[in-house]
Design a protein around this motif. Sequence first.
Motif, PDB file in Angstrom:
ATOM      1  N   ALA A 167      -7.221  -8.571  14.099  1.00  0.00           N
ATOM      2  CA  ALA A 167      -5.880  -7.997  13.963  1.00  0.00           C
ATOM      3  C   ALA A 167      -5.357  -7.486  15.300  1.00  0.00           C
ATOM      4  CB  ALA A 167      -5.905  -6.865  12.934  1.00  0.00           C
ATOM      5  N   VAL A 168      -6.237  -6.860  16.094  1.00  0.00           N
ATOM      6  CA  VAL A 168      -5.834  -6.368  17.421  1.00  0.00           C
ATOM      7  C   VAL A 168      -5.392  -7.518  18.313  1.00  0.00           C
ATOM      8  CG1 VAL A 168      -6.698  -5.327  19.552  1.00  0.00           C
ATOM      9  CG2 VAL A 168      -7.201  -4.260  17.359  1.00  0.00           C
ATOM     10  N   ILE A 169      -6.159  -8.608  18.305  1.00  0.00           N
ATOM     11  CA  ILE A 169      -5.815  -9.768  19.136  1.00  0.00           C
ATOM     12  C   ILE A 169      -4.478 -10.355  18.702  1.00  0.00           C
ATOM     13  CG2 ILE A 169      -6.483 -12.123  19.747  1.00  0.00           C
ATOM     14  CD1 ILE A 169      -9.394 -11.242  19.510  1.00  0.00           C
ATOM     15  N   ALA A 170      -4.296 -10.514  17.394  1.00  0.00           N
ATOM     16  CA  ALA A 170      -3.045 -11.103  16.890  1.00  0.00           C
ATOM     17  C   ALA A 170      -1.844 -10.232  17.239  1.00  0.00           C
ATOM     18  CB  ALA A 170      -3.136 -11.306  15.380  1.00  0.00           C
ATOM     19  N   LEU A 171      -1.945  -8.930  16.990  1.00  0.00           N
ATOM     20  CA  LEU A 171      -0.840  -8.028  17.311  1.00  0.00           C
ATOM     21  C   LEU A 171      -0.619  -7.932  18.818  1.00  0.00           C
ATOM     22  CD1 LEU A 171      -1.280  -5.031  14.819  1.00  0.00           C
ATOM     23  CD2 LEU A 171       0.548  -6.729  14.846  1.00  0.00           C
ATOM     24  N   ILE A 238       1.580  -4.975   8.805  1.00  0.00           N
ATOM     25  CA  ILE A 238       1.393  -6.326   8.259  1.00  0.00           C
ATOM     26  C   ILE A 238      -0.072  -6.712   8.153  1.00  0.00           C
ATOM     27  CG2 ILE A 238       3.618  -7.116   9.123  1.00  0.00           C
ATOM     28  CD1 ILE A 238       2.177  -8.481  11.410  1.00  0.00           C
ATOM     29  N   VAL A 239      -0.960  -6.023   8.883  1.00  0.00           N
ATOM     30  CA  VAL A 239      -2.377  -6.399   8.823  1.00  0.00           C
ATOM     31  C   VAL A 239      -3.009  -5.986   7.510  1.00  0.00           C
ATOM     32  CG1 VAL A 239      -2.569  -6.238  11.328  1.00  0.00           C
ATOM     33  CG2 VAL A 239      -3.252  -4.296   9.915  1.00  0.00           C
ATOM     34  N   SER A 240      -2.272  -5.313   6.656  1.00  0.00           N
ATOM     35  CA  SER A 240      -2.788  -4.975   5.327  1.00  0.00           C
ATOM     36  C   SER A 240      -3.076  -6.234   4.520  1.00  0.00           C
ATOM     37  CB  SER A 240      -1.798  -4.087   4.574  1.00  0.00           C
ATOM     38  OG  SER A 240      -0.547  -4.740   4.406  1.00  0.00           O
ATOM     39  N   VAL A 241      -2.437  -7.361   4.879  1.00  0.00           N
ATOM     40  CA  VAL A 241      -2.647  -8.610   4.133  1.00  0.00           C
ATOM     41  C   VAL A 241      -4.042  -9.181   4.378  1.00  0.00           C
ATOM     42  CG1 VAL A 241      -0.195  -9.162   4.163  1.00  0.00           C
ATOM     43  CG2 VAL A 241      -1.673 -10.062   5.965  1.00  0.00           C
ATOM     44  N   SER A 243      -6.682  -7.157   4.600  1.00  0.00           N
ATOM     45  CA  SER A 243      -7.568  -6.087   4.111  1.00  0.00           C
ATOM     46  C   SER A 243      -8.044  -5.120   5.191  1.00  0.00           C
ATOM     47  CB  SER A 243      -8.784  -6.688   3.390  1.00  0.00           C
ATOM     48  OG  SER A 243      -8.367  -7.462   2.282  1.00  0.00           O
ATOM     49  N   ILE A 244      -7.271  -4.973   6.262  1.00  0.00           N
ATOM     50  CA  ILE A 244      -7.542  -3.898   7.215  1.00  0.00           C
ATOM     51  C   ILE A 244      -7.145  -2.589   6.539  1.00  0.00           C
ATOM     52  CG2 ILE A 244      -6.997  -2.902   9.453  1.00  0.00           C
ATOM     53  CD1 ILE A 244      -8.562  -5.412   9.702  1.00  0.00           C
ATOM     54  N   GLN A 245      -8.040  -1.625   6.528  1.00  0.00           N
ATOM     55  CA  GLN A 245      -7.803  -0.401   5.767  1.00  0.00           C
ATOM     56  C   GLN A 245      -6.952   0.593   6.554  1.00  0.00           C
ATOM     57  OE1 GLN A 245     -11.705   0.914   4.589  1.00  0.00           O
ATOM     58  NE2 GLN A 245     -12.008  -0.799   3.189  1.00  0.00           N
ATOM     59  N   GLU A 246      -5.761   0.116   6.948  1.00  0.00           N
ATOM     60  CA  GLU A 246      -4.823   1.015   7.623  1.00  0.00           C
ATOM     61  C   GLU A 246      -3.955   1.701   6.560  1.00  0.00           C
ATOM     62  OE1 GLU A 246      -1.237  -0.331   7.785  1.00  0.00           O
ATOM     63  OE2 GLU A 246      -2.258  -1.405   6.190  1.00  0.00           O
ATOM     64  N   LEU A 247      -2.904   2.376   7.001  1.00  0.00           N
ATOM     65  CA  LEU A 247      -2.155   3.257   6.117  1.00  0.00           C
ATOM     66  C   LEU A 247      -1.516   2.520   4.942  1.00  0.00           C
ATOM     67  CD1 LEU A 247      -1.246   6.125   5.628  1.00  0.00           C
ATOM     68  CD2 LEU A 247       0.690   5.737   7.153  1.00  0.00           C
ATOM     69  N   THR A 248      -0.877   1.390   5.209  1.00  0.00           N
ATOM     70  CA  THR A 248      -0.222   0.648   4.135  1.00  0.00           C
ATOM     71  C   THR A 248      -1.230   0.121   3.117  1.00  0.00           C
ATOM     72  OG1 THR A 248       1.584   0.000   5.611  1.00  0.00           O
ATOM     73  CG2 THR A 248       1.291  -1.304   3.615  1.00  0.00           C
ATOM     74  N   PHE A 249      -2.337  -0.423   3.596  1.00  0.00           N
ATOM     75  CA  PHE A 249      -3.367  -0.941   2.696  1.00  0.00           C
ATOM     76  C   PHE A 249      -3.937   0.174   1.816  1.00  0.00           C
ATOM     77  CE2 PHE A 249      -7.782  -1.841   1.658  1.00  0.00           C
ATOM     78  CZ  PHE A 249      -7.704  -3.110   1.117  1.00  0.00           C
ATOM     79  N   GLN A 250      -4.242   1.311   2.422  1.00  0.00           N
ATOM     80  CA  GLN A 250      -4.778   2.418   1.649  1.00  0.00           C
ATOM     81  C   GLN A 250      -3.770   2.922   0.628  1.00  0.00           C
ATOM     82  OE1 GLN A 250      -7.800   2.547   1.960  1.00  0.00           O
ATOM     83  NE2 GLN A 250      -8.620   3.604   3.752  1.00  0.00           N
ATOM     84  N   GLY A 251      -2.496   2.908   1.004  1.00  0.00           N
ATOM     85  CA  GLY A 251      -1.467   3.311   0.059  1.00  0.00           C
ATOM     86  C   GLY A 251      -1.388   2.377  -1.141  1.00  0.00           C
TER      87      GLY A 251
END
Length: 293
Positions: A167-171, A238-241, A243-251
Amino acid sequence: MLNKKFLKFTIIDMAVIIFIIAAIFLFFSRMSSALDYKWGWDAIPSYFFFLDDATGKLKANILVKGFATTVKLSFWATLLGFLLGTISGVMGAKGSFEQRFVSRTYVETIRNIPSLVLVIIFYYFVSSQFLDALYLDQWLRSSSQTVQQIVGFLFSEPGQINAFISAVIALGIYEGAYVSEIVRGGIISIPDGQWEAAWSIGLSRQKTFLLVILPQTFRRVAFPLAGQFISTIKDSAIVSVISIQELTFQGMELMAATFLTFEIWITITFLYFILTFSLSRSVAFLEKKYALK
C-alpha cells in the motif's frame, strides 16, 4: 502580539456558522423522526480506549489503532512520494531528452490511472509476486519481541507487513506523480539569472543546481508539497479495499459488528477532519508567517 484582524468575524462568517449548525440539527432531527433511528453514541468512547481487566490500564482500541495506522501509512507514502517526485521533477525540468521522456511518461501514466486500481494492482502483483518471495513476514515472526514491537510501531504487525508495504509503494508512486509536477514547476520558475550568477563565481552546473537552485525550489514549493501531504492522508482511505487495518477499514468492521452506521461514519469523518484540518491550519500559519517577512 496577536493580530486583531484574525479574531474578527464578518457577517458572512456568522452566516456560515449558523448554516452549518442548522444543517447538523436538521440532519439529526430527520434521522430521529423520519427513519426512527436510535442513536447509540454512548458506545463510541469504548471503541477508542478500553480498560484491560488483567492489568487495570487503559489500552488503545480499534479506532485509535486504525487512526495510528492511517498516520503511519500517510507518512511513509508521503516520504516515498517526495523522493520519487523530486527525482522525476528534476529529470523533467533539467534532464536529458531521455530523462524528460521517462519523467513525462511516469507522470502522465500514473495521473491517468485511478488510485484504487493502482492499489489493487500493486497488492495482487507486487505483494504476491515479490514481497512474498522475500519472506519478510516470516522473518519478522521469527524475530525477537523487541524487533516486532519496533517494526509494528513504525510500520505494521507481521501479518500485515506485506500488504502495508504494498500500500505504501502504491500510494507513494501515485502521490509522486503529483509531487513531480510541483517540483518541476518550482525549478522552472527560478530565473535564469540565478544560474548565471552562480556560474560567474565559478560554480559548476551540478553545484549550482544543488547549492543554489534546489534550495530555492523547495522554499517555493514547500506549501504546495504540504497540501499534497494532506491529500495523501485522504487518499489513504482507499487501501481499506486490501484489508489494511487503517481508520476506514476499522470503521467498516465496527459497523458490521455493531450496526451503528451513522455514529461510526460521523466519528471517522471527524477523526479525518481533525488530522487534515490541523495540518492545513499549521501550513496556513507558516505560510502567513514567512510571507510577512
